[in-house]
Write an enzyme that holds these catalytic residues in place. Sequence first.
Site, PDB file in Angstrom:
ATOM      1  N   LYS A 116     -17.827  62.592 -70.144  1.00 21.40           N
ATOM      2  CA  LYS A 116     -17.400  63.164 -68.872  1.00 21.40           C
ATOM      3  C   LYS A 116     -18.585  63.650 -68.031  1.00 21.40           C
ATOM      4  CE  LYS A 116     -12.819  65.093 -70.092  1.00 21.40           C
ATOM      5  NZ  LYS A 116     -12.293  63.756 -70.149  1.00 21.40           N
ATOM      6  N   GLU A 200     -16.139  73.810 -65.097  1.00 18.18           N
ATOM      7  CA  GLU A 200     -15.646  73.417 -63.767  1.00 18.18           C
ATOM      8  C   GLU A 200     -14.830  74.538 -63.133  1.00 18.18           C
ATOM      9  OE1 GLU A 200     -13.163  70.014 -64.470  1.00 18.18           O
ATOM     10  OE2 GLU A 200     -14.857  68.637 -64.469  1.00 18.18           O
ATOM     11  N   HIS A 235      -0.345  66.968 -72.242  1.00 17.01           N
ATOM     12  CA  HIS A 235      -1.248  65.882 -71.856  1.00 17.01           C
ATOM     13  C   HIS A 235      -0.733  64.506 -72.236  1.00 17.01           C
ATOM     14  CE1 HIS A 235      -3.827  69.129 -70.789  1.00 17.01           C
ATOM     15  NE2 HIS A 235      -3.799  69.583 -72.011  1.00 17.01           N
ATOM     16  N   GLU A 275      -9.020  58.300 -62.496  1.00 10.06           N
ATOM     17  CA  GLU A 275      -8.126  59.462 -62.520  1.00 10.06           C
ATOM     18  C   GLU A 275      -8.699  60.567 -61.643  1.00 10.06           C
ATOM     19  OE1 GLU A 275      -7.151  61.475 -66.139  1.00 10.06           O
ATOM     20  OE2 GLU A 275      -6.395  59.636 -67.080  1.00 10.06           O
ATOM     21  N   GLU A 293     -11.893  61.277 -64.544  1.00 10.18           N
ATOM     22  CA  GLU A 293     -12.451  60.306 -65.497  1.00 10.18           C
ATOM     23  C   GLU A 293     -11.991  58.916 -65.107  1.00 10.18           C
ATOM     24  OE1 GLU A 293     -10.089  62.639 -68.468  1.00 10.18           O
ATOM     25  OE2 GLU A 293      -9.846  60.671 -69.392  1.00 10.18           O
ATOM     26  N   ASN A 295     -10.513  55.380 -66.740  1.00  9.05           N
ATOM     27  CA  ASN A 295      -9.973  54.720 -67.937  1.00  9.05           C
ATOM     28  C   ASN A 295     -10.308  53.242 -67.836  1.00  9.05           C
ATOM     29  OD1 ASN A 295      -8.821  57.151 -68.854  1.00  9.05           O
ATOM     30  ND2 ASN A 295      -7.166  56.878 -67.392  1.00  9.05           N
ATOM     31  N   ARG A 297      -9.479  50.471 -69.115  1.00  8.16           N
ATOM     32  CA  ARG A 297      -8.499  49.604 -69.805  1.00  8.16           C
ATOM     33  C   ARG A 297      -7.299  49.444 -68.889  1.00  8.16           C
ATOM     34  NH1 ARG A 297      -7.674  54.868 -71.486  1.00  8.16           N
ATOM     35  NH2 ARG A 297      -5.554  55.591 -71.071  1.00  8.16           N
TER      36      ARG A 297
HETATM   37  C1  MV4 Z   1      -8.449  70.279 -64.998  1.00  8.41           C
HETATM   38  C2  MV4 Z   1      -7.398  71.133 -64.599  1.00  8.41           C
HETATM   39  C3  MV4 Z   1      -7.690  72.132 -63.672  1.00  8.41           C
HETATM   40  N1  MV4 Z   1      -8.940  72.280 -63.191  1.00  8.41           N
HETATM   41  N2  MV4 Z   1      -9.690  70.447 -64.493  1.00  8.41           N
HETATM   42  C4  MV4 Z   1      -6.047  67.906 -68.380  1.00  8.41           C
HETATM   43  C5  MV4 Z   1      -6.553  66.775 -69.234  1.00  8.41           C
HETATM   44  C6  MV4 Z   1      -7.455  66.033 -68.334  1.00  8.41           C
HETATM   45  N3  MV4 Z   1      -6.709  64.890 -67.764  1.00  8.41           N
HETATM   46  C7  MV4 Z   1      -7.864  66.976 -67.278  1.00  8.41           C
HETATM   47  N4  MV4 Z   1      -6.900  68.063 -67.294  1.00  8.41           N
HETATM   48  C8  MV4 Z   1      -7.031  69.087 -66.414  1.00  8.41           C
HETATM   49  N5  MV4 Z   1      -8.238  69.288 -65.907  1.00  8.41           N
HETATM   50  C9  MV4 Z   1      -9.928  71.442 -63.618  1.00  8.41           C
HETATM   51  N6  MV4 Z   1     -11.171  71.638 -63.130  1.00  8.41           N
HETATM   52  C10 MV4 Z   1      -6.118  70.940 -65.161  1.00  8.41           C
HETATM   53  C11 MV4 Z   1      -5.951  69.916 -66.059  1.00  8.41           C
HETATM   54  C12 MV4 Z   1      -4.627  69.716 -66.597  1.00  8.41           C
HETATM   55  C13 MV4 Z   1      -3.927  68.587 -66.210  1.00  8.41           C
HETATM   56  C14 MV4 Z   1      -4.477  67.703 -65.305  1.00  8.41           C
HETATM   57  C15 MV4 Z   1      -3.733  66.592 -64.944  1.00  8.41           C
HETATM   58  C16 MV4 Z   1      -2.480  66.365 -65.507  1.00  8.41           C
HETATM   59  C17 MV4 Z   1      -1.953  67.228 -66.399  1.00  8.41           C
HETATM   60  C18 MV4 Z   1      -2.658  68.379 -66.761  1.00  8.41           C
HETATM   61  C19 MV4 Z   1      -2.117  69.284 -67.668  1.00  8.41           C
HETATM   62  C20 MV4 Z   1      -2.822  70.393 -68.009  1.00  8.41           C
HETATM   63  C21 MV4 Z   1      -4.098  70.614 -67.473  1.00  8.41           C
END
Ligand code: MV4
Length: 662
Positions: A116, A200, A235, A275, A293, A295, A297
């Site tokens: 990341k 972050e 998630h 994403e 990020e 993905n 694939r």
């Molecule tokens: C975050 C966030 C809030 N602020 N980053 C969850 C796993 C990964 N996809 C990134 N995630 C998050 N990163 C910052 N700076 C909140 C989440 C998050 C989330 C993001 C997207 C979809 C579902 C989620 C569920 C919980 C937390």
Amino acid sequence: MFKKILVANRGEIACRVMRTAQRMGAACVAVYSDADARAMHVAMADEAYRIGPSPVAESYLRIDALIEAAKRSGSEAVHPGYGFLSENPLFVEACEAAGLVFIGPPASAIRAMGLKDAAKRLMEKASVPVVPGYHGEKQDAALLAKEADRIGYPVLIKARAGGGGKGMRRVDDPKAFKAALEGAQREANSSFGDAAVLVEKYVSKPRHIEVQVFADAHGNAVHLNERDCSLQRRHQKVIEEAPAPGMTGEMRAAMGKAAVDAALAVGYRGAGTVEFIVDASEGLRADRFYFMEMNTRLQVEHPVTEAITGLDLVEWQLRIAAGEPLPLKQSDVGIDGHAFEARIYAEDAEKGFLPATGTLTHLHLPVDLARVDTGVREGDTITPYYDPMIAKVIVHGASRAVALNKLTRALRETRAMGSVTNVAFLEALSRNASFALGDVDTGLIEREIATLAAVPEPSALDRAVAALSALGLLREPAGTDPWETLTGWRQWVEASQFALLDWRGMQMEIEVRTLGNGRYRVAAGRAEVDVAVKVGAAGVHTLDVSGEIIEAIVVEAGREVGVFVGGEAVTFGLPDRLHESDDSGAGEDRVVAPMPGLVKVVTAKAGAKVQKGDALVVLEAMKMEHTLSAPRDGVIAEVLVKAGEQVQDGVVVVRLAEPAKG
Ligand code: MV4
């Protein structure tokens, strides 16, 4: 175009890839583990190769076995699907070293997006918006704490090698930072073998919006619009949709450009998904999306993009891997209507979505209302070795409301027996008021899980219909001789019969009084139901309940009866009365598996003397071990299982010799 492709995967994605590849004239080679020897993807393939025992580490993750199968079959290319080795650069390199085309990105692009922090540094250089934060190499605690102060609380600590939310720590108070950092580093180290983290700014009311991108080997790249995957639980995506509710043209163009820039920045090729996390605290704004990020694939949810663009993303993958240019220019990519995808899993929503297993004694998927991507058929077994996905239901409509209504109807029409599924949970979610308004965020499911996962008690009508079925009263009359139609267990009391039902371990005795002409009075607990039945074919019956005409679908499968009335689905067990009433203790001659699972240890030996409570078999189920013991003193007559075998619940594993008479 390739003449022969090996699909290095299983389940629905293997079937889905083969469907397109075969349509394009390529022969398909399947690979399978022992557990998948008779699986649907093997049946679909033109040829199939065993790659090892059931555990993934010994089969679908075995690079050498997959390359060997590709060589033996004379395959030209390998499609990795998703999961397994689809984002493993070593697999890409092994394919290329063997002269095979890997249908996906170059290993360099996978590596560039693998960590990341490095990915975010790369994106900053490509002017792709990233969340304000610290993504540097330095990891000493004092520096990270200072960076957190600079960023401003609340902050989020993330493992740089992490994914799917593992190793994340939200910190609201500077005093808690040190402990949270140590926790995140410990978890990152144990989960990923890499303790490095990034810090972050916490994005409030986050929505997960991702953009599908494609790049070819000629320097072209386009995006195929966005998908909203905010309906997640721990998630794990649950329902995905395209386009994102509330998305504006301006924001779509900005996110699409950022996604294409990201792909070009890493020399991408093939299908990829960028994403973004979107701060939706003040609705969707073009200045509030941030790169999370990439993905590298094809994703599980790609069908919703196919539904709104009319494109076949696997066809694009094959063409691009064969060296063709992108089939469309950006201006040719459109959006038609709205689409949803719901993922049907064998999991128990009431038990924290614990994966379930079982043999699908009945499976009816809504193929008339939806696109259904599946890798299982009725009669197949969901095993504990792999992701317990049963099917993906994808619906499309001219508007979001039309598509969502279609999703609810498709889920109501879905029927599965033999394993617990999340269908009722998905249907409840599809009818959730906030979701219907498009007011989605990543916390919705957790906030409303109690109502969404609740399993309602069977209604009196459910119990009445199940009782009629258990007594054989819903079978089309076989002949004129009354004994021919005598089926199931019945105790004849003048004009009354009794059915014994089991619902989730709760037994209930239901009295059915026959009133003649297909009319019955059923006493189900405190409730009494008068119902007239018009027995139909294939388990579809018409009920008249106090003048209300209701269709009931009733499925008898083994010792279970499924009742599907008014959108409710209830499965009852039919306890074996004979076994119950037997007083010779013969019921104690058998040791049965109490649930489906894997036989781990068999200590029982035929002829051995055992005492009550002696361990005979150890079963692994639901990621736990269960010891099956001798129900009484005696001698083992027969051991019916071996270590490594899969057994269903109710299967006899050991039989004791009849106790000596006298
Ligand atoms: C975050 C966030 C809030 N602020 N980053 C969850 C796993 C990964 N996809 C990134 N995630 C998050 N990163 C910052 N700076 C909140 C989440 C998050 C989330 C993001 C997207 C979809 C579902 C989620 C569920 C919980 C937390």
